[in-house]
Design a protein around this motif. Structure first.
Motif, PDB file in Angstrom:
ATOM      1  N   GLU A   8       0.847  -1.198   0.000  1.00  0.00           N
ATOM      2  CA  GLU A   8       0.000   0.000   0.000  1.00  0.00           C
ATOM      3  C   GLU A   8       0.881   1.245   0.000  1.00  0.00           C
ATOM      4  O   GLU A   8       1.770   1.377   0.848  1.00  0.00           O
ATOM      5  CB  GLU A   8      -0.922   0.015   1.220  1.00  0.00           C
ATOM      6  CG  GLU A   8      -1.987  -1.070   1.205  1.00  0.00           C
ATOM      7  CD  GLU A   8      -2.924  -0.966   2.382  1.00  0.00           C
ATOM      8  OE1 GLU A   8      -2.616  -0.182   3.304  1.00  0.00           O
ATOM      9  OE2 GLU A   8      -3.952  -1.662   2.384  1.00  0.00           O
ATOM     10  N   THR A  11       1.228   3.800   3.276  1.00  0.00           N
ATOM     11  CA  THR A  11       2.223   3.730   4.352  1.00  0.00           C
ATOM     12  C   THR A  11       3.349   4.719   4.124  1.00  0.00           C
ATOM     13  O   THR A  11       3.760   5.451   5.038  1.00  0.00           O
ATOM     14  CB  THR A  11       2.793   2.300   4.441  1.00  0.00           C
ATOM     15  OG1 THR A  11       1.727   1.375   4.647  1.00  0.00           O
ATOM     16  CG2 THR A  11       3.793   2.184   5.577  1.00  0.00           C
ATOM     17  N   LYS A  14       2.057   8.419   4.561  1.00  0.00           N
ATOM     18  CA  LYS A  14       1.938   8.827   5.964  1.00  0.00           C
ATOM     19  C   LYS A  14       3.305   9.079   6.592  1.00  0.00           C
ATOM     20  O   LYS A  14       3.477   9.991   7.401  1.00  0.00           O
ATOM     21  CB  LYS A  14       1.197   7.748   6.754  1.00  0.00           C
ATOM     22  CG  LYS A  14      -0.250   7.570   6.369  1.00  0.00           C
ATOM     23  CD  LYS A  14      -0.869   6.383   7.091  1.00  0.00           C
ATOM     24  CE  LYS A  14      -2.292   6.127   6.648  1.00  0.00           C
ATOM     25  NZ  LYS A  14      -2.863   4.915   7.297  1.00  0.00           N
ATOM     26  N   ASP A  84      -4.141   5.480  -1.736  1.00  0.00           N
ATOM     27  CA  ASP A  84      -3.572   4.851  -0.543  1.00  0.00           C
ATOM     28  C   ASP A  84      -3.456   3.340  -0.673  1.00  0.00           C
ATOM     29  O   ASP A  84      -2.549   2.729  -0.114  1.00  0.00           O
ATOM     30  CB  ASP A  84      -4.404   5.194   0.697  1.00  0.00           C
ATOM     31  CG  ASP A  84      -4.251   6.648   1.103  1.00  0.00           C
ATOM     32  OD1 ASP A  84      -3.311   7.296   0.593  1.00  0.00           O
ATOM     33  OD2 ASP A  84      -5.056   7.137   1.917  1.00  0.00           O
ATOM     34  N   LEU A 335       0.283   6.379  11.809  1.00  0.00           N
ATOM     35  CA  LEU A 335       0.998   5.133  11.539  1.00  0.00           C
ATOM     36  C   LEU A 335       0.681   4.031  12.537  1.00  0.00           C
ATOM     37  O   LEU A 335       0.674   2.851  12.193  1.00  0.00           O
ATOM     38  CB  LEU A 335       2.515   5.383  11.537  1.00  0.00           C
ATOM     39  CG  LEU A 335       3.067   6.185  10.359  1.00  0.00           C
ATOM     40  CD1 LEU A 335       4.510   6.580  10.625  1.00  0.00           C
ATOM     41  CD2 LEU A 335       2.977   5.374   9.068  1.00  0.00           C
ATOM     42  N   THR A 336       0.431   4.400  13.791  1.00  0.00           N
ATOM     43  CA  THR A 336       0.224   3.396  14.830  1.00  0.00           C
ATOM     44  C   THR A 336      -0.630   3.966  15.948  1.00  0.00           C
ATOM     45  O   THR A 336      -0.757   5.188  16.091  1.00  0.00           O
ATOM     46  CB  THR A 336       1.579   2.923  15.404  1.00  0.00           C
ATOM     47  OG1 THR A 336       1.360   1.982  16.448  1.00  0.00           O
ATOM     48  CG2 THR A 336       2.378   4.082  15.947  1.00  0.00           C
ATOM     49  N   GLN A 357       5.668  -2.397   9.812  1.00  0.00           N
ATOM     50  CA  GLN A 357       6.707  -2.530   8.796  1.00  0.00           C
ATOM     51  C   GLN A 357       8.012  -1.846   9.176  1.00  0.00           C
ATOM     52  O   GLN A 357       8.961  -1.867   8.404  1.00  0.00           O
ATOM     53  CB  GLN A 357       6.196  -1.970   7.466  1.00  0.00           C
ATOM     54  CG  GLN A 357       5.014  -2.758   6.907  1.00  0.00           C
ATOM     55  CD  GLN A 357       4.373  -2.060   5.727  1.00  0.00           C
ATOM     56  OE1 GLN A 357       4.080  -0.873   5.800  1.00  0.00           O
ATOM     57  NE2 GLN A 357       4.133  -2.784   4.657  1.00  0.00           N
TER      58      GLN A 357
END
Length: 371
Positions: A8, A11, A14, A84, A335-336, A357
């Motif tokens: 994707e 990632t 972002k 995205d 991201l998290t 990742q």
């Protein structure tokens, strides 16, 4: 040659959105382990370290270590051309001056290809020493972003204090002051050293942590003999249990075979009676039926994410930082869900966003003499 394919493109988008305001130009160092970026801001107050693991890519190939000097603003513009959920492939030949980006749509046959010029950037990779921090705070990334955003409206600095009471964020401005305290039940945990963390990770993987040979050699012989004796007794108990299980299994098989023979004999009698035209009523032995267990309907509750706030400390820590940088760091929230703050007195703050990742880590020097 480099060829790295992400499942994707969102990632990478972002990731760049989070660091593009701190860093203008930087090198992506590519090697067999993945992509790494390390750079400082213009004022040399903050440092950002990015790592994308090779295992996190759908396909990854890097024949030899190579730098990719990019302007992050230009790369962000090129990535905006991708959706995205598009598959994104980065390609670069050895000693090439162009980075090739290919976007493949998942729901159509659309393939877009872009070329971006690379730059020659002279930058030294800084060695970040391993530090045993006195305090570690794990909290929801959205909560951290909200705190620093709210306090930035009051003042320019924030004091982060970790004590037995909890974690306090306090800011003092010209017209107003603000303070936010995060608490948890019970005593704070002890912060593990790097060596202890490695041993804990090894246990989680089911491996034995490495131990020093001296410690093993200094173990008394009596203690070793006791361990061996306990182990032997345990093995004997296990053998007895296995023998008993085998006996029970044989008895169960014998009983089940008898029941099958009886049922087959009854079936043969019924077939003979049907052929001769006579109605024969066979008296089959009525076996006691096992009482049916009441069916318990398992009630499934939808598990929500556990409380993400936790902190540990070995000593009291109180440091002051610039809110402008913390607000920039908080842009990695997309991201998290969690962020970890690691602190020690007179040591730069580490803000760690660890996602599936890879990770993004920010280091920020504390303010000195600012009350």
């Amino acid at each position: 040659m480099l060829e790295a394919k992400l499942a994707e493109a969102g990632t990478l988008k972002k990731l760049l959105d989070a660091i593009k305001e701190l860093v203008t130009d930087a090198n992506f160092e590519c090697n067999e382990e993945g992509l790494n970026l390390q750079a400082m801001d213009n004022s040399h107050v903050a440092l950002v370290a990015v790592h994308l693991e090779a295992a996190g890519f759908k396909r990854y190939r890097c024949d030899r270590p190579m730098p990719l000097g990019v302007n992050l603003s230009s790369l962000t513009k090129v990535l905006k051309c991708a959706k995205d959920d598009d598959e994104c492939t980065l390609k670069a030949a050895d000693e090439a001056d162009v980075l090739n980006l290919v976007y493949e749509a998942k729901n159509s046959d659309r393939i877009a290809e872009y070329d971006m010029k690379l730059m020659d950037i002279d930058s030294d990779t800084l060695g970040i020493p391993d530090t045993d921090y006195d305090a570690e705070v794990t909290m929801p990334s959205a909560e951290f972003a909200r705190i620093v955003r709210d306090l930035s409206a009051l003042g320019e600095s924030v004091r982060i204090e970790v004590s037995k009471e909890g974690v306090r964020f306090a800011s003092e401005g010209e017209s107003a002051n603000g303070s936010i305290l995060l608490k948890k039940d019970g005593e704070p945990d002890r912060v593990l050293t790097d060596k202890e963390k490695k041993a804990q990770k090894a246990r989680e993987r089911g491996e034995e942590p490495e131990e020093d040979d001296e410690e093993e050699g200094d173990e008394p012989k009596e203690k070793k003999i006791k361990k061996e004796k306990v182990k032997k007794e345990k093995d004997v108990d296990e053998d007895v249990e296995m023998d008993q299980e085998e006996k029970d299994e044989e008895e169960f098989k014998a009983n089940s075979d008898d029941e099958e023979e009886k049922s087959e004999a009854g079936d043969d009698d019924e077939e003979r009676a049907a052929r001769s035209g006579r109605k024969r009523q066979t008296a089959r032995p009525s076996l006691p039926r096992k009482p049916k267990r009441p069916r318990v309907r398992e009630r499934r509750t939808r598990r929500t994410s556990p409380a993400l706030f936790n902190f540990g400390m070995n000593s009291h820590v109180s440091l002051t930082f610039s809110l402008k940088y913390l607000v920039n760091f908080s842009k990695s929230t997309s991201l998290t869900n969690t962020v970890q703050l690691r602190m020690s007195n007179e040591v730069p703050l580490l803000v760690d966003y660890d996602f599936g990742q890879g990770f993004v880590r920010y280091y920020l020097a504390p303010k000195i003499g600012d009350e």
